[in-house]
Design a protein around this motif. Structure first.
Motif, PDB file in Angstrom:
ATOM      1  N   SER A  58       0.823  -1.209   0.000  1.00  0.00           N
ATOM      2  CA  SER A  58       0.000   0.000   0.000  1.00  0.00           C
ATOM      3  C   SER A  58       0.858   1.261   0.000  1.00  0.00           C
ATOM      4  CB  SER A  58      -0.909   0.013   1.236  1.00  0.00           C
ATOM      5  OG  SER A  58      -1.662   1.214   1.267  1.00  0.00           O
ATOM      6  N   PRO A  59       0.431   2.292  -0.750  1.00  0.00           N
ATOM      7  CA  PRO A  59       1.126   3.580  -0.683  1.00  0.00           C
ATOM      8  C   PRO A  59       0.813   4.338   0.610  1.00  0.00           C
ATOM      9  CG  PRO A  59      -0.736   3.746  -2.168  1.00  0.00           C
ATOM     10  CD  PRO A  59      -0.642   2.305  -1.750  1.00  0.00           C
ATOM     11  N   LEU A  60      -0.137   3.831   1.399  1.00  0.00           N
ATOM     12  CA  LEU A  60      -0.501   4.445   2.673  1.00  0.00           C
ATOM     13  C   LEU A  60       0.366   3.820   3.761  1.00  0.00           C
ATOM     14  CD1 LEU A  60      -4.369   4.178   2.222  1.00  0.00           C
ATOM     15  CD2 LEU A  60      -2.925   6.144   1.731  1.00  0.00           C
ATOM     16  N   PRO A  61       1.309   4.573   4.334  1.00  0.00           N
ATOM     17  CA  PRO A  61       2.262   3.981   5.276  1.00  0.00           C
ATOM     18  C   PRO A  61       1.669   3.770   6.666  1.00  0.00           C
ATOM     19  CG  PRO A  61       2.671   6.321   5.074  1.00  0.00           C
ATOM     20  CD  PRO A  61       1.582   5.993   4.079  1.00  0.00           C
ATOM     21  N   PRO A  62       2.148   2.728   7.378  1.00  0.00           N
ATOM     22  CA  PRO A  62       1.739   2.561   8.769  1.00  0.00           C
ATOM     23  C   PRO A  62       2.411   3.616   9.637  1.00  0.00           C
ATOM     24  CG  PRO A  62       3.366   0.924   8.199  1.00  0.00           C
ATOM     25  CD  PRO A  62       3.042   1.678   6.937  1.00  0.00           C
ATOM     26  N   TYR A  63       1.858   3.844  10.801  1.00  0.00           N
ATOM     27  CA  TYR A  63       2.409   4.818  11.730  1.00  0.00           C
ATOM     28  C   TYR A  63       3.793   4.388  12.195  1.00  0.00           C
ATOM     29  CZ  TYR A  63       2.750   7.943  15.742  1.00  0.00           C
ATOM     30  OH  TYR A  63       3.155   8.901  16.643  1.00  0.00           O
ATOM     31  N   ASP A  64       4.704   5.338  12.270  1.00  0.00           N
ATOM     32  CA  ASP A  64       6.049   5.105  12.785  1.00  0.00           C
ATOM     33  C   ASP A  64       6.223   6.000  14.003  1.00  0.00           C
ATOM     34  OD1 ASP A  64       8.786   5.075  13.358  1.00  0.00           O
ATOM     35  OD2 ASP A  64       9.353   4.906  11.254  1.00  0.00           O
ATOM     36  N   LEU A  91      -8.121   2.379  12.530  1.00  0.00           N
ATOM     37  CA  LEU A  91      -7.941   3.787  12.870  1.00  0.00           C
ATOM     38  C   LEU A  91      -6.813   4.340  12.001  1.00  0.00           C
ATOM     39  CD1 LEU A  91      -8.672   6.150  14.799  1.00  0.00           C
ATOM     40  CD2 LEU A  91      -6.835   5.326  16.272  1.00  0.00           C
ATOM     41  N   HIS A  92      -7.098   5.460  11.336  1.00  0.00           N
ATOM     42  CA  HIS A  92      -6.096   6.047  10.447  1.00  0.00           C
ATOM     43  C   HIS A  92      -6.138   7.563  10.537  1.00  0.00           C
ATOM     44  CE1 HIS A  92      -9.222   7.219   7.574  1.00  0.00           C
ATOM     45  NE2 HIS A  92      -9.740   6.022   7.762  1.00  0.00           N
ATOM     46  N   ALA A  93      -5.102   8.180  10.034  1.00  0.00           N
ATOM     47  CA  ALA A  93      -5.030   9.634   9.963  1.00  0.00           C
ATOM     48  C   ALA A  93      -5.980  10.112   8.864  1.00  0.00           C
ATOM     49  CB  ALA A  93      -3.604  10.069   9.654  1.00  0.00           C
ATOM     50  N   PRO A  94      -6.357  11.402   8.868  1.00  0.00           N
ATOM     51  CA  PRO A  94      -7.178  11.923   7.775  1.00  0.00           C
ATOM     52  C   PRO A  94      -6.451  11.750   6.432  1.00  0.00           C
ATOM     53  CG  PRO A  94      -7.078  13.506   9.571  1.00  0.00           C
ATOM     54  CD  PRO A  94      -6.089  12.428   9.886  1.00  0.00           C
ATOM     55  N   ALA A  95      -7.197  11.391   5.393  1.00  0.00           N
ATOM     56  CA  ALA A  95      -6.587  11.166   4.078  1.00  0.00           C
ATOM     57  C   ALA A  95      -5.858  12.405   3.567  1.00  0.00           C
ATOM     58  CB  ALA A  95      -7.653  10.734   3.077  1.00  0.00           C
ATOM     59  N   LYS A  96      -6.322  13.574   3.951  1.00  0.00           N
ATOM     60  CA  LYS A  96      -5.722  14.817   3.459  1.00  0.00           C
ATOM     61  C   LYS A  96      -4.557  15.290   4.335  1.00  0.00           C
ATOM     62  CE  LYS A  96      -7.262  18.892   1.129  1.00  0.00           C
ATOM     63  NZ  LYS A  96      -7.993  18.625  -0.078  1.00  0.00           N
ATOM     64  N   GLY A  97      -4.272  14.579   5.418  1.00  0.00           N
ATOM     65  CA  GLY A  97      -3.153  14.964   6.275  1.00  0.00           C
ATOM     66  C   GLY A  97      -3.584  15.524   7.611  1.00  0.00           C
ATOM     67  N   GLY A  98      -4.719  16.201   7.677  1.00  0.00           N
ATOM     68  CA  GLY A  98      -5.240  16.711   8.947  1.00  0.00           C
ATOM     69  C   GLY A  98      -4.384  17.792   9.572  1.00  0.00           C
ATOM     70  N   VAL A  99      -4.555  17.984  10.885  1.00  0.00           N
ATOM     71  CA  VAL A  99      -3.804  18.987  11.634  1.00  0.00           C
ATOM     72  C   VAL A  99      -2.325  18.626  11.566  1.00  0.00           C
ATOM     73  CG1 VAL A  99      -3.425  20.004  13.909  1.00  0.00           C
ATOM     74  CG2 VAL A  99      -5.735  19.435  13.172  1.00  0.00           C
ATOM     75  N   GLU A 103       3.518  20.897   4.476  1.00  0.00           N
ATOM     76  CA  GLU A 103       3.290  21.920   3.451  1.00  0.00           C
ATOM     77  C   GLU A 103       3.491  21.386   2.043  1.00  0.00           C
ATOM     78  OE1 GLU A 103       5.170  25.699   4.067  1.00  0.00           O
ATOM     79  OE2 GLU A 103       4.747  25.650   6.220  1.00  0.00           O
ATOM     80  N   ASP A 104       4.385  20.399   1.882  1.00  0.00           N
ATOM     81  CA  ASP A 104       4.634  19.853   0.541  1.00  0.00           C
ATOM     82  C   ASP A 104       3.581  18.814   0.120  1.00  0.00           C
ATOM     83  OD1 ASP A 104       5.257  17.628   2.060  1.00  0.00           O
ATOM     84  OD2 ASP A 104       7.330  17.465   1.348  1.00  0.00           O
ATOM     85  N   ARG A 105       2.578  18.606   0.975  1.00  0.00           N
ATOM     86  CA  ARG A 105       1.462  17.678   0.724  1.00  0.00           C
ATOM     87  C   ARG A 105       1.912  16.219   0.561  1.00  0.00           C
ATOM     88  NH1 ARG A 105      -3.524  19.401  -1.305  1.00  0.00           N
ATOM     89  NH2 ARG A 105      -3.365  17.800  -2.895  1.00  0.00           N
ATOM     90  N   SER A 106       3.094  15.873   1.067  1.00  0.00           N
ATOM     91  CA  SER A 106       3.575  14.500   0.944  1.00  0.00           C
ATOM     92  C   SER A 106       2.768  13.527   1.808  1.00  0.00           C
ATOM     93  CB  SER A 106       5.061  14.414   1.305  1.00  0.00           C
ATOM     94  OG  SER A 106       5.272  14.824   2.647  1.00  0.00           O
ATOM     95  N   ASP A 107       1.964  14.046   2.729  1.00  0.00           N
ATOM     96  CA  ASP A 107       1.105  13.179   3.536  1.00  0.00           C
ATOM     97  C   ASP A 107      -0.370  13.321   3.144  1.00  0.00           C
ATOM     98  OD1 ASP A 107       0.802  15.731   4.516  1.00  0.00           O
ATOM     99  OD2 ASP A 107       1.072  15.205   6.615  1.00  0.00           O
ATOM    100  N   ASP A 108      -0.629  13.806   1.929  1.00  0.00           N
ATOM    101  CA  ASP A 108      -1.988  13.912   1.396  1.00  0.00           C
ATOM    102  C   ASP A 108      -2.252  12.670   0.543  1.00  0.00           C
ATOM    103  OD1 ASP A 108      -4.362  14.434   0.078  1.00  0.00           O
ATOM    104  OD2 ASP A 108      -3.844  16.509  -0.412  1.00  0.00           O
ATOM    105  N   TYR A 109      -3.104  11.780   1.038  1.00  0.00           N
ATOM    106  CA  TYR A 109      -3.371  10.515   0.361  1.00  0.00           C
ATOM    107  C   TYR A 109      -4.769  10.460  -0.244  1.00  0.00           C
ATOM    108  CZ  TYR A 109       0.799   9.227   2.929  1.00  0.00           C
ATOM    109  OH  TYR A 109       2.078   9.190   3.424  1.00  0.00           O
ATOM    110  N   THR A 110      -5.379  11.630  -0.498  1.00  0.00           N
ATOM    111  CA  THR A 110      -6.753  11.646  -1.009  1.00  0.00           C
ATOM    112  C   THR A 110      -6.867  10.954  -2.367  1.00  0.00           C
ATOM    113  OG1 THR A 110      -6.373  13.904  -1.800  1.00  0.00           O
ATOM    114  CG2 THR A 110      -7.551  13.670   0.274  1.00  0.00           C
TER     115      THR A 110
END
Length: 131
Positions: A58-64, A91-99, A103-110
């Motif tokens: 998956s391109p969605l990484p697990p929490y580290d 339980l996962h983080a918001p797809a868009k990155g959340g709080v 800034e580079d949107r590298s954690d935006d998985y929408t």
């Protein structure tokens, strides 16, 4: 818990491998698989195996916990042998990155969230879990 753990791929290379299991030593001790525990039912181990098959692809990484980032955080499993039903809560983080989104949107998985969610549901519902 879910966490990327380090496993030796060779003498010189360390590969990050997502894992689902328990954190008996806390966040710094790594993830241990549930299979060796005598009170752990086969269905719970099967869900862990499915998640461990899913996460590395998956391109969605697990929490580290060491760097406090990642998409997938924890799973909770609840099964009933009477009704032969299993509920898996992811339980996962918001797809868009959340709080605190980068800034580079590298954690935006929408772009991949919906397809990855469906792929995980398909993997979890493909076959009956052992009882």
């Amino acid at each position: 818990g879910m966490e990327g753990v380090e496993t030796p791929a060779s003498d010189a290379v360390v590969k990050k491998v997502p894992a689902v299991g328990f954190l008996p030593q806390g966040w710094n001790g790594g993830v241990y698989p549930p299979h060796c525990l005598q009170n752990m039912p086969d269905w719970a181990c099967s869900v862990a195996d499915i998640m461990n098959d899913f996460l590395p692809t998956s391109p969605l990484p697990p929490y580290d916990s060491k760097v406090h980032s990642g998409f997938f955080r924890t799973i909770t499993i609840r099964c009933s042998l009477r009704t032969r039903e299993c509920m898996v809560i992811v339980l996962h983080a918001p797809a868009k990155g959340g709080v605190g989104a980068k800034e580079d949107r590298s954690d935006d998985y929408t772009d991949v969230f919906e397809s990855e969610k469906q792929r995980l549901v398909d993997m979890l519902t493909k076959d009956a879990l052992p009882t």
